[in-house]
Design a protein around this motif. Structure first.
Motif, PDB file in Angstrom:
ATOM      1  N   ARG A  16     -24.147   9.947  -9.793  1.00  0.00           N
ATOM      2  CA  ARG A  16     -24.312  10.537  -8.498  1.00  0.00           C
ATOM      3  C   ARG A  16     -24.355   9.487  -7.287  1.00  0.00           C
ATOM      4  NH1 ARG A  16     -28.888  14.693  -9.935  1.00  0.00           N
ATOM      5  NH2 ARG A  16     -30.282  12.759 -10.133  1.00  0.00           N
ATOM      6  N   TYR A  76     -29.559   0.505 -10.611  1.00  0.00           N
ATOM      7  CA  TYR A  76     -30.507   0.211 -11.414  1.00  0.00           C
ATOM      8  C   TYR A  76     -30.143  -1.186 -12.517  1.00  0.00           C
ATOM      9  CZ  TYR A  76     -32.335   4.561  -9.855  1.00  0.00           C
ATOM     10  OH  TYR A  76     -32.567   5.494  -8.829  1.00  0.00           O
TER      11      TYR A  76
ATOM     12  N   ILE C  24     -36.424  10.164 -12.956  1.00  0.00           N
ATOM     13  CA  ILE C  24     -36.887   9.000 -13.927  1.00  0.00           C
ATOM     14  C   ILE C  24     -35.498   8.443 -14.673  1.00  0.00           C
ATOM     15  CG2 ILE C  24     -38.385   8.598 -15.748  1.00  0.00           C
ATOM     16  CD1 ILE C  24     -39.938  11.015 -15.056  1.00  0.00           C
ATOM     17  N   ASP C  62     -37.414  15.367 -15.451  1.00  0.00           N
ATOM     18  CA  ASP C  62     -37.511  14.939 -13.957  1.00  0.00           C
ATOM     19  C   ASP C  62     -38.568  16.150 -13.270  1.00  0.00           C
ATOM     20  OD1 ASP C  62     -34.257  13.454 -13.243  1.00  0.00           O
ATOM     21  OD2 ASP C  62     -36.200  12.769 -14.159  1.00  0.00           O
ATOM     22  N   LYS C  82     -37.583   4.669 -11.173  1.00  0.00           N
ATOM     23  CA  LYS C  82     -37.605   5.990 -10.542  1.00  0.00           C
ATOM     24  C   LYS C  82     -36.819   5.660  -9.173  1.00  0.00           C
ATOM     25  CE  LYS C  82     -40.626   9.618 -10.301  1.00  0.00           C
ATOM     26  NZ  LYS C  82     -39.701  10.433 -10.403  1.00  0.00           N
ATOM     27  N   GLY C  83     -35.984   6.766  -8.999  1.00  0.00           N
ATOM     28  CA  GLY C  83     -35.312   6.757  -7.753  1.00  0.00           C
ATOM     29  C   GLY C  83     -35.125   7.944  -6.860  1.00  0.00           C
ATOM     30  N   LEU C  84     -34.954   7.857  -5.683  1.00  0.00           N
ATOM     31  CA  LEU C  84     -34.862   9.170  -4.819  1.00  0.00           C
ATOM     32  C   LEU C  84     -33.409   9.827  -5.559  1.00  0.00           C
ATOM     33  CD1 LEU C  84     -35.237   8.334  -1.223  1.00  0.00           C
ATOM     34  CD2 LEU C  84     -36.420   9.891  -2.703  1.00  0.00           C
ATOM     35  N   ASN C  85     -33.617  11.151  -5.676  1.00  0.00           N
ATOM     36  CA  ASN C  85     -32.571  11.953  -6.083  1.00  0.00           C
ATOM     37  C   ASN C  85     -31.567  12.236  -5.133  1.00  0.00           C
ATOM     38  OD1 ASN C  85     -31.096  13.481  -7.659  1.00  0.00           O
ATOM     39  ND2 ASN C  85     -32.627  14.862  -8.278  1.00  0.00           N
ATOM     40  N   PRO C  86     -30.420  11.628  -5.066  1.00  0.00           N
ATOM     41  CA  PRO C  86     -29.502  12.191  -4.119  1.00  0.00           C
ATOM     42  C   PRO C  86     -29.028  13.725  -4.203  1.00  0.00           C
ATOM     43  CG  PRO C  86     -28.339  10.313  -5.744  1.00  0.00           C
ATOM     44  CD  PRO C  86     -29.665  10.951  -6.212  1.00  0.00           C
ATOM     45  N   SER C  87     -29.222  14.177  -5.258  1.00  0.00           N
ATOM     46  CA  SER C  87     -28.830  15.755  -5.162  1.00  0.00           C
ATOM     47  C   SER C  87     -29.948  16.666  -4.469  1.00  0.00           C
ATOM     48  CB  SER C  87     -28.667  16.218  -6.951  1.00  0.00           C
ATOM     49  OG  SER C  87     -27.577  15.789  -7.514  1.00  0.00           O
TER      50      SER C  87
END
Lengths: 139, 224, 460, 310
Positions: A16, A76, C24, C62, C82-87
């Motif tokens: 994404r 990442y 995640i 997630d 863990k990252g911000l979810n672009p969706s």
């Protein structure tokens, strides 16, 4: 003959991070092709598991693409490198049941490719069909 | 842990040929750790079997289940309800797991999907190395924690053979010479005296026994 | 005292993986399988719950993650990211924000009030409902037995016209006709959707939900089918076709009917009421600058219920659209001024997205409100509007199970009901009816601004 | 059959011993061994017969030794622990003695994976040192492993091997000491090309006094070609062929390389002859046994001493 005219069902897994407007950008192609093309956005291409790839074939795909960020440009750090190894493993698994390994392809985005998942998909679909309809689906 | 590798699909298929409804059973312990028989591998194998059958125009059912341990009856019991609905159990357990499952369900054929390989350690992710042969007579205390039975190609107890060069074994240059390690470690631990001693022939009866070996602990057993 | 209105809730898990705020990413390959695995220790057992969602081909871990970051922090090999979810960020739009959508999902799944951690995290003020603060000065301590405790707070409202006086006949009997009135236990009706995937299942779910909750769902005349017929006591038929084709039998069994505003509206109302005098007729109006006068005129002609419906963002049509709460406020105050407010029921709708909007619109003068998109979101809609473009719904809402859908709707309404009770309790108000037009219970950003900067304006 | 070991006699009488190696054929023909025996007869004190060397199936060492015995030679029976467990090993030790074989060389053996039976189960029930100890105890105490008594002990001169060139270098001497302590009486070493390193090793041997506990026979293998030198240097584990040897071989015309190989072997033997602590040489001319007489003669070791044989 391009892949769509050849009657192939295409599944596209993609990172994404490649396109923040992925949802909007893929609508036109989804509208045009309906369930023949399926998109699965991943938070990172490294999230892909061999099982995802196998399930794609089980649910009717003929060709599966995983579109990842350019090597060295993973958010990442190593997600796309791990994706590569998982693709190779899945290729080995499908070859065991007689499907061509080439049915799974990892594509690392290049600078020359558009930052628009719809446009990337369009380019992929316009490629020459390297394989025919999967035996899983046609039988 | 016990390590295993999946058999080639063709071999598994040949064993499953007479059956249609397959219960694919994984084990959540050792073989899950070495990525050969856990939930994920069960999913992969079941998916491959289903697709393979479809390609060949056969219909099969492959249902997936993973239990915590295939070598302990309490966990195997979780299969009891489901087993009756299947023609065969395809076990992704180690040899112990396959046999325990077969013992519990004598009426259902049990087929192994894995080749049980060795007792080993995870050296790094994706690399497992054998380091114990379960000889039943551990002498690691004399050999600086390096097992010559397992890690020396010839199982030598009294020093390296003449084939060791640059710390590598002549049989497998990718493996370190066990005796090189033993000598170095005993040296650095100040116990090179142990190198001078002659170790008598091993007691292999502890490994081979009379039929299957048993461990009995009366204090752990029930009265009945 | 009537029995307490209580909505039963039950866990109704998502069918699809939720799009959550963060994702995640766990590398499998680097894992050393150390014994102290933080995955095994996960407080929420996220990693044990994971399983491949066949339709989405994603691990469902997630959505169970509660963002505690324990695994990210404690994995010795730093294998978990863990990252911000672009969706997530891309969910919905400027109005139907990801926070609103995921909040609605949570309520629909659990029936519980969402906890927003350290409290309101939004801006000091914003457009629309965010420009309004409610007064909760009655909160001195939590009620001893909670919002569902002994103290009864009624959320029931009436739909219909009220007589302003009673006339008695010579024998003391009531001579003035009593107009029909329908009570709803919750100041909410379910409206038609601005857009939705095709099929009967979604309206059916609304009707199931309306019946379970004791309220009503608006159904187009063209949408009446054998499947929906059994729900007629909880349906408001919207006359979107030829009124003449409505069967008399249908009209006589209906309780509420809705007609679009127009020059024949009152005539149509009278025609329907001549067939079924017990029928309550709602008139649906598009709010706009002229609505105040129009409302008064309709009331004078005998209108019973006015349904003011803004668009999905709470806005009217036109070049300088007002937000629904402003317009309702204006209509309400005008009718109060003219002494006509109490005769009529005003229902506001459009852009109602959260439980607090319910209380706010009532404070602005609505008796009740109509909601639409939140009901769809309750059934996992992602407000992507793909259906509007004719693309398949990513959560296959066209095939939703109406019973499951109604459970989710009931859960959502239960959570909203609880929040309304909290607000009423905090205001010391025992009845939703008495909240209507209580503008003293709220502060409006525009008023404050005018007050504070008034002197500046004069000198300038 | 009470004859003593010729090798033992040569060594105990302070002669510089010469042994050679003879590989049995990959077939059942006894004539091959008889021929090899004929060539070596008179030029060496004893002849080693290899035991399925490098894990390749050949005529058995014991049978070949028996044939050589009949031909009047003094054979050294090589036995590896790779193929036999302790029952078979001890039984064969008794059998060898009964056939009049008077020398035994105890080895663990090349790993089976190198030979033509890589799927074989490697036995390695006991290792070479344990085997030496067992043979010594059988001979001196008349007891087998576990302590049971023999009716008649075997009569064998007990040998072992040593590789001065393998790693870990410092441990090589420790291991030799263990072999001596276990009961080895003579040692045959790996082929020597790196004389410098061998000299260092023998110095360590002398420091420990091991040269007075065991007889040490330096191993010598004549090179046939420069290619063989390179191959041994690169491919054969535990072999140390220094660059100067390789370049010396390469420096001569291919048709003269055999001659050069023989010259190197002779020079090595000459050096060993004057090295303190070295008691003889063991010539391993692999499938080239007919060169042994020439080397022995050129090294000035011919004729061989007559020892009194009972």
């Amino acid at each position: 003959m391009d892949q769509i005219s050849a009657g192939l069902n295409i599944t596209i897994f993609f990172c994404r991070q490649l396109d923040i407007n992925q949802d909007k950008n893929r609508r036109a192609i989804e509208k045009e092709l309906g369930p023949r093309v399926r998109f699965f956005p991943l938070p990172c291409s490294g999230r892909i598991e061999p099982l995802h790839l196998l399930r794609a074939f089980e649910s009717g795909a003929d060709m599966v693409y995983l579109i990842a960020c350019p090597e060295g440009a993973c958010r990442y750090r190593e997600g796309n490198l791990r994706a590569k190894k998982r693709v190779q493993y899945a290729q080995k698994l499908i070859e065991e049941i007689g499907l061509e390994g080439a049915r799974i392809e990892l594509i690392n985005k290049t600078a020359a490719m558009p930052a628009n998942i719809g446009a990337i998909a369009k380019e992929l679909l316009a490629r020459d069909a390297k394989v025919s309809t999967s035996a899983v689906r046609s039988k | 842990m016990i390590t295993a590798e999946r058999k080639p699909l063709a071999e598994i298929k040949a064993m499953l040929a007479p059956y249609r409804k397959i219960l694919v059973v994984g084990c959540g312990t050792c073989v899950a750790e070495c990525a050969s028989g856990g939930e994920k591998e069960v999913g992969l194998l079941a998916s491959a079997l289903r697709m393979d059958a479809q390609i060949e125009g056969r219909t099969i059912e492959a249902h997936e289940m993973t239990i915590d341990r295939q070598c302990v009856y309490e966990f195997i019991d979780k299969l009891t309800e489901a087993v009756g609905r299947y023609d065969v159990i395809l076990s992704l357990g180690c040899g112990a797991g396959v046999q325990a499952v077969a013992e519990v369900f004598p009426k259902t054929p049990v087929v192994p999907a894995l080749n049980t390989t060795f007792i080993g350690e995870t050296k790094e992710s994706g690399l497992w190395v054998e380091n114990c042969r379960a000889c039943g007579d551990c002498k690691l205390g004399y050999f600086a924690g390096v097992c010559p039975v397992t890690r020396c190609a010839k199982g030598l107890f009294n020093g390296p053979c003449g084939g060791s060069k640059n710390g590598a074994c002549e049989v497998d240059p990718d493996s370190p010479c066990a005796w090189q390690l033993i000598v170095e470690r005993l040296d650095s631990a100040g116990r090179s005296d142990l190198l001078e001693a002659i170790y008598p022939p091993a007691d292999w009866s502890k490994q081979q026994g009379k039929g299957p070996r048993k461990i009995v602990r009366e204090d752990q057993r029930s009265e009945s | 005292m009537p029995p307490k209105y209580h909505i039963e809730t039950s866990q109704a898990p998502n069918q699809y993986q939720k799009i959550t705020r963060s994702g995640i990413i766990a590398w499998e390959e680097g894992c050393l399988k150390c014994a102290r695995c933080v995955k095994k220790d996960c407080v929420y057992q996220v990693y044990e719950k994971r399983g491949l969602d066949d339709r989405q081909m994603l691990d469902s871990l997630d959505s169970a993650c509660m963002d505690c970051f324990r695994c990210v922090q404690n994995c010795p090999n730093r294998l978990i990211h863990k990252g911000l979810n672009p969706s997530y960020k891309a969910l919905g739009d400027h109005y139907w924000t990801p926070e609103i959508i995921s909040g609605l999902w949570f309520q629909a799944e659990s029936g519980r009030i969402p906890v927003s951690g350290a409290g309101y995290g939004g801006p000091f003020s914003g457009p629309g409902f965010d420009a309004m603060w409610t007064d909760m000065s009655e909160i001195v301590r939590p009620t001893r037995d909670g919002i569902h405790g002994r103290e009864y707070i009624s959320t029931t409202v009436d739909v219909g016209r009220k007589a302003m006086s009673i006339e008695f006949g010579p024998g003391g009997e009531i001579a003035s006709p009593a107009p029909p009135l329908v009570e709803i236990p919750l100041p909410v009706i379910f409206d038609m959707l601005p857009w939705s995937p095709p099929g009967d299942n979604i309206p059916l779910a609304f009707l199931y939900g309306a019946r379970a909750l004791g309220t009503f769902a608006v159904v187009r005349q063209s949408g009446i089918s054998p499947a929906t017929r059994e729900f007629l006591p909880h349906a408001i038929i919207y006359v979107d076709g030829n009124p003449g084709s409505l069967k008399e039998e249908l009209l006589s069994s209906a309780r509420i009917i809705e007609i679009p505003d127009g020059k024949d509206a009152i005539a149509l109302q009278q025609r329907f009421k001549s067939i079924n005098p017990a029928l309550v007729v709602m008139i649906r109006l598009r709010p706009g600058p002229k609505i105040t006068e129009r409302a008064l005129a309709l009331i004078e002609q005998g209108a019973e219920v006015l349904h003011l419906v803004a668009d999905e963002y709470g806005l009217e049509e036109g070049s300088e659209p007002l937000f629904i709460k402003e317009r309702v406020k204006e209509v309400h105050l005008h009718l109060v001024d003219k002494g006509a407010r109490d005769q009529v029921t005003i229902i506001g709708g459009g852009g109602i997205a959260m439980a607090e909007h319910m209380a706010k619109l009532i404070i602005c003068g609505a008796d009740a409100l109509s909601i639409d998109i939140p009901l769809l979101v309750a059934m996992e809609c992602r407000v992507c509007r793909r259906c509007k473009e004719g693309i398949a719904c990513p959560v296959e809402l066209d095939g939703v199970d109406p019973v499951w859908g109604s459970l989710r709707i009931a859960n959502l309404m239960a959570a909203w009901h609880s929040q309304l009770l909290e607000i009423l309790g905090a205001m010391g108000i025992r009845e939703a009816r008495r909240l209507r037009g209580e503008m003293g219970r709220a502060m409006f950003f525009e008023d404050l601004e005018r007050e504070i900067f008034a002197t500046m304006g004069k000198r300038g | 059959m009470k004859a003593e070991s010729n090798l033992k006699n040569v060594l105990t009488q302070h002669n510089f011993a010469v042994t050679a190696e003879c590989g049995p054929p990959k077939g059942a023909d006894p004539v091959v061994i008889q021929k090899k025996g004929d060539i070596l007869k008179g030029y060496v004190d004893s002849v080693n017969v290899t035991d399925n060397q490098t894990g390749v199936v050949r005529l058995s060492s014991m049978a070949a030794c028996a044939i050589l015995r009949q031909e009047g030679l003094d054979p050294v029976l090589q036995m590896v622990t790779r193929d036999r467990n302790r029952i078979a090993l001890q039984s064969d030790v008794l059998g060898a003695s009964s056939l009049g074989i008077r020398n035994i060389l105890c080895l663990s053996g090349d790993h089976q994976s190198f030979g033509n039976q890589p799927q074989a189960k490697g036995v390695f029930d006991i290792d070479s040192i344990q085997f030496i100890q067992a043979v010594r105890r059988m001979r001196d105490e008349g007891l087998i492993i576990g302590g049971e008594k023999l009716s008649e002990p075997p009569r064998l001169f007990i040998g072992a091997v040593a590789n001065p060139f393998a790693d870990p270098f410092d441990y090589r001497v420790v291991r030799l000491g263990k072999k001596a302590a276990a009961g080895a009486e003579f040692i045959q070493t790996q082929c020597i090309y790196n004389l410098k390193r061998f000299a260092e090793w023998i110095r360590q041997v002398r420091d420990r006094g091991l040269d007075r506990k065991v007889y040490i026979l330096g191993g010598v293998t004549p090179l046939k070609s420069a290619r063989m030198a390179e191959y041994m240097s690169r491919q054969v584990a535990g072999m140390d062929v220094p660059d100067n040897i390789i370049s010396r071989m390469k420096g001569v015309d291919p048709k003269d390389q055999r001659r050069e190989g023989i010259a190197i072997a002779v020079e090595t033997i000459m050096a060993l002859k004057y090295m303190e602590g070295v008691h003889g040489v063991h010539i391993m001319a692999i499938e080239w046994e007919d060169v042994v007489p020439q080397i022995v003669e050129e090294a000035g070791l011919y004729p061989r001493p007559e020892t009194s044989r009972e």
